[in-house]
Design a protein around this motif. Structure first.
Motif, PDB file in Angstrom:
ATOM      1  N   ASP A 280       0.814  -1.217   0.000  1.00  0.00           N
ATOM      2  CA  ASP A 280       0.000   0.000   0.000  1.00  0.00           C
ATOM      3  C   ASP A 280       0.848   1.267   0.000  1.00  0.00           C
ATOM      4  O   ASP A 280       0.349   2.352  -0.328  1.00  0.00           O
ATOM      5  CB  ASP A 280      -0.921   0.045   1.231  1.00  0.00           C
ATOM      6  CG  ASP A 280      -2.127  -0.871   1.066  1.00  0.00           C
ATOM      7  OD1 ASP A 280      -2.293  -1.458  -0.028  1.00  0.00           O
ATOM      8  OD2 ASP A 280      -2.884  -1.013   2.040  1.00  0.00           O
ATOM      9  N   PHE A 281       2.095   1.142   0.420  1.00  0.00           N
ATOM     10  CA  PHE A 281       2.962   2.310   0.525  1.00  0.00           C
ATOM     11  C   PHE A 281       4.156   2.171  -0.421  1.00  0.00           C
ATOM     12  O   PHE A 281       5.250   2.646  -0.136  1.00  0.00           O
ATOM     13  CB  PHE A 281       3.425   2.499   1.973  1.00  0.00           C
ATOM     14  CG  PHE A 281       2.300   2.447   2.961  1.00  0.00           C
ATOM     15  CD1 PHE A 281       1.122   3.154   2.730  1.00  0.00           C
ATOM     16  CD2 PHE A 281       2.391   1.676   4.107  1.00  0.00           C
ATOM     17  CE1 PHE A 281       0.061   3.091   3.627  1.00  0.00           C
ATOM     18  CE2 PHE A 281       1.335   1.613   5.012  1.00  0.00           C
ATOM     19  CZ  PHE A 281       0.169   2.321   4.770  1.00  0.00           C
TER      20      PHE A 281
ATOM     21  N   HIS B 142       4.017   3.089  -3.799  1.00  0.00           N
ATOM     22  CA  HIS B 142       3.630   3.772  -5.038  1.00  0.00           C
ATOM     23  C   HIS B 142       4.383   5.080  -5.242  1.00  0.00           C
ATOM     24  O   HIS B 142       4.066   5.831  -6.160  1.00  0.00           O
ATOM     25  CB  HIS B 142       2.119   4.055  -5.029  1.00  0.00           C
ATOM     26  CG  HIS B 142       1.279   2.814  -4.952  1.00  0.00           C
ATOM     27  ND1 HIS B 142       1.032   2.024  -6.052  1.00  0.00           N
ATOM     28  CD2 HIS B 142       0.665   2.206  -3.904  1.00  0.00           C
ATOM     29  CE1 HIS B 142       0.279   0.989  -5.697  1.00  0.00           C
ATOM     30  NE2 HIS B 142       0.042   1.075  -4.401  1.00  0.00           N
TER      31      HIS B 142
ATOM     32  N   MET C 116       5.370   7.571   9.280  1.00  0.00           N
ATOM     33  CA  MET C 116       4.173   7.970   8.545  1.00  0.00           C
ATOM     34  C   MET C 116       2.994   8.135   9.495  1.00  0.00           C
ATOM     35  O   MET C 116       2.693   7.222  10.257  1.00  0.00           O
ATOM     36  CB  MET C 116       3.838   6.899   7.514  1.00  0.00           C
ATOM     37  CG  MET C 116       2.716   7.280   6.586  1.00  0.00           C
ATOM     38  SD  MET C 116       2.306   5.917   5.464  1.00  0.00           S
ATOM     39  CE  MET C 116       1.351   4.890   6.590  1.00  0.00           C
TER      40      MET C 116
ATOM     41  N   ASN D 293      -3.004   8.913   9.464  1.00  0.00           N
ATOM     42  CA  ASN D 293      -3.975   9.472   8.517  1.00  0.00           C
ATOM     43  C   ASN D 293      -3.453   9.553   7.085  1.00  0.00           C
ATOM     44  O   ASN D 293      -4.186   9.935   6.176  1.00  0.00           O
ATOM     45  CB  ASN D 293      -4.493  10.840   8.983  1.00  0.00           C
ATOM     46  CG  ASN D 293      -3.383  11.902   8.955  1.00  0.00           C
ATOM     47  OD1 ASN D 293      -2.199  11.559   8.832  1.00  0.00           O
ATOM     48  ND2 ASN D 293      -3.763  13.154   9.074  1.00  0.00           N
ATOM     49  N   MET D 294      -2.179   9.192   6.874  1.00  0.00           N
ATOM     50  CA  MET D 294      -1.687   9.124   5.491  1.00  0.00           C
ATOM     51  C   MET D 294      -1.855   7.726   4.919  1.00  0.00           C
ATOM     52  O   MET D 294      -1.564   7.484   3.751  1.00  0.00           O
ATOM     53  CB  MET D 294      -0.232   9.542   5.396  1.00  0.00           C
ATOM     54  CG  MET D 294      -0.018  11.028   5.561  1.00  0.00           C
ATOM     55  SD  MET D 294       1.675  11.542   5.202  1.00  0.00           S
ATOM     56  CE  MET D 294       1.688  11.604   3.406  1.00  0.00           C
TER      57      MET D 294
ATOM     58  N   ARG E  57      -4.477   6.224   4.244  1.00  0.00           N
ATOM     59  CA  ARG E  57      -5.655   6.105   3.387  1.00  0.00           C
ATOM     60  C   ARG E  57      -5.725   7.364   2.538  1.00  0.00           C
ATOM     61  O   ARG E  57      -5.133   8.372   2.861  1.00  0.00           O
ATOM     62  CB  ARG E  57      -6.919   5.977   4.231  1.00  0.00           C
ATOM     63  CG  ARG E  57      -7.015   7.052   5.309  1.00  0.00           C
ATOM     64  CD  ARG E  57      -8.265   6.902   6.132  1.00  0.00           C
ATOM     65  NE  ARG E  57      -8.233   5.666   6.919  1.00  0.00           N
ATOM     66  CZ  ARG E  57      -9.272   5.204   7.595  1.00  0.00           C
ATOM     67  NH1 ARG E  57     -10.431   5.854   7.537  1.00  0.00           N
ATOM     68  NH2 ARG E  57      -9.186   4.120   8.324  1.00  0.00           N
ATOM     69  N   THR E  58      -6.434   7.314   1.452  1.00  0.00           N
ATOM     70  CA  THR E  58      -6.504   8.498   0.608  1.00  0.00           C
ATOM     71  C   THR E  58      -7.422   9.530   1.265  1.00  0.00           C
ATOM     72  O   THR E  58      -8.289   9.174   2.065  1.00  0.00           O
ATOM     73  CB  THR E  58      -7.077   8.162  -0.789  1.00  0.00           C
ATOM     74  OG1 THR E  58      -8.472   7.941  -0.651  1.00  0.00           O
ATOM     75  CG2 THR E  58      -6.400   6.950  -1.387  1.00  0.00           C
ATOM     76  N   PRO E  59      -7.256  10.801   0.930  1.00  0.00           N
ATOM     77  CA  PRO E  59      -8.112  11.832   1.511  1.00  0.00           C
ATOM     78  C   PRO E  59      -9.574  11.634   1.129  1.00  0.00           C
ATOM     79  O   PRO E  59     -10.457  12.200   1.726  1.00  0.00           O
ATOM     80  CB  PRO E  59      -7.587  13.142   0.912  1.00  0.00           C
ATOM     81  CG  PRO E  59      -6.299  12.823   0.246  1.00  0.00           C
ATOM     82  CD  PRO E  59      -6.265  11.346  -0.004  1.00  0.00           C
TER      83      PRO E  59
ATOM     84  N   LEU F 152       2.360   8.603  -1.312  1.00  0.00           N
ATOM     85  CA  LEU F 152       1.479   7.524  -0.861  1.00  0.00           C
ATOM     86  C   LEU F 152       0.165   7.813  -1.563  1.00  0.00           C
ATOM     87  O   LEU F 152      -0.065   8.946  -1.996  1.00  0.00           O
ATOM     88  CB  LEU F 152       1.299   7.608   0.658  1.00  0.00           C
ATOM     89  CG  LEU F 152       2.597   7.539   1.471  1.00  0.00           C
ATOM     90  CD1 LEU F 152       2.365   8.036   2.885  1.00  0.00           C
ATOM     91  CD2 LEU F 152       3.138   6.121   1.471  1.00  0.00           C
ATOM     92  N   PRO F 153      -0.685   6.838  -1.694  1.00  0.00           N
ATOM     93  CA  PRO F 153      -1.941   7.116  -2.412  1.00  0.00           C
ATOM     94  C   PRO F 153      -2.648   8.353  -1.842  1.00  0.00           C
ATOM     95  O   PRO F 153      -2.869   8.451  -0.634  1.00  0.00           O
ATOM     96  CB  PRO F 153      -2.752   5.838  -2.178  1.00  0.00           C
ATOM     97  CG  PRO F 153      -1.708   4.762  -2.077  1.00  0.00           C
ATOM     98  CD  PRO F 153      -0.570   5.412  -1.317  1.00  0.00           C
TER      99      PRO F 153
ATOM    100  N   PHE G  71      -1.457  11.517  -2.019  1.00  0.00           N
ATOM    101  CA  PHE G  71      -0.578  12.623  -1.644  1.00  0.00           C
ATOM    102  C   PHE G  71       0.566  12.792  -2.647  1.00  0.00           C
ATOM    103  O   PHE G  71       1.099  11.816  -3.174  1.00  0.00           O
ATOM    104  CB  PHE G  71      -0.002  12.388  -0.244  1.00  0.00           C
ATOM    105  CG  PHE G  71      -1.075  12.288   0.804  1.00  0.00           C
ATOM    106  CD1 PHE G  71      -1.716  13.422   1.273  1.00  0.00           C
ATOM    107  CD2 PHE G  71      -1.483  11.046   1.288  1.00  0.00           C
ATOM    108  CE1 PHE G  71      -2.731  13.336   2.223  1.00  0.00           C
ATOM    109  CE2 PHE G  71      -2.495  10.949   2.240  1.00  0.00           C
ATOM    110  CZ  PHE G  71      -3.121  12.096   2.705  1.00  0.00           C
TER     111      PHE G  71
END
Lengths: 158, 158
Positions: free
Chosen positions: A11-12, A14, A147, A150-151, A153-155, B50-51, B53
């Protein structure tokens, strides 16, 4: 030996600078080397500032991603683990400073070298150099922090 | 109004971050706005940390190129010229510092704003912000120096 970035959870992974799952990105790979962490990267022809020289934004990017990997390696070591034993913790950049000591020639492979000067569980201060053909052309310092939750997941998700 | 980067001489318009002649690059465009210089840039989907951001290396790149344009505008003004009157002088980055105040959301257009805090003929100190949807997510400071004459040619030419 496995690259630190290859141990980040999927997930991290990318990040444009160093994520193994970002097909468009730089895919920087950082490896533990004694007390240092080292990465090698050859800029492409288009990564120029002026003809013959690497653009500063790429150098800042390499320093940034490599610093986070260096912080992750130090955290693993502090936890008594070797790199490869477990997924690597993901750090993010609180601040970054780059001193462009001299123009970086475009062509040679660059060596990015980092070591942690100071660390607590809340942050690590990483010092770095970028060298071309053995000559240091940039120095960096980055503050890495774990990290924030709250980072993860996407906003746009909730 | 013309972008400062569009006034750089052709030979110095290949920068990955802001050169109009770099087809692969970001082609950042910076415009005089009163005492400030402003640029707008929308990161692509792949420019993630990260997804959700923006990756820090892109933010550093935008700050870097925009700072050089801000320094060029100030030099023109100090010389009594308006932007557009003549080719813009080319500055290079001596140092760069970025404070990532909070995560930068990926999606919105970013506004990069710079102003010269201090300048002499030998250097300019530029302060910058990056904002997404009106919220400042990063602050930067860059030291810009006039391009040294030996960068005007490739290392391979003589």
């Amino acid at each position: 030996m496995r690259a630190i970035q290859d141990l980040y959870p999927d997930d991290f992974s990318h990040c444009y600078g160093c994520g193994r799952l970002n097909a468009h990105g730089h895919q920087l790979k950082s490896y533990v080397d004694g007390d240092d962490v080292v990465a090698r990267f050859t800029p492409s022809a288009q990564h120029m500032a002026l003809p013959g020289f690497v653009y500063g934004g790429l150098i800042a990017s390499l320093i940034d991603c490599h610093a986070m990997a260096t912080a992750a390696a130090a955290a693993e070591r502090a936890a008594g683990r070797e790199i490869g034993d477990a997924p690597a913790p993901r750090f993010v950049t609180a601040s970054l400073a780059v001193n462009y000591v001299k123009p970086t020639p475009l062509g040679p492979e660059l060596e990015i070298r980092g070591h942690v000067r100071e660390r607590t569980d809340r942050k690590a201060i990483v010092e770095l150099t970028v060298a071309a053909s053995g000559v240091v052309t940039a120095q960096g310092e980055a503050v890495a922090v774990p990290m924030p939750p709250n980072m993860g997941r996407t906003p746009h998700s909730s």
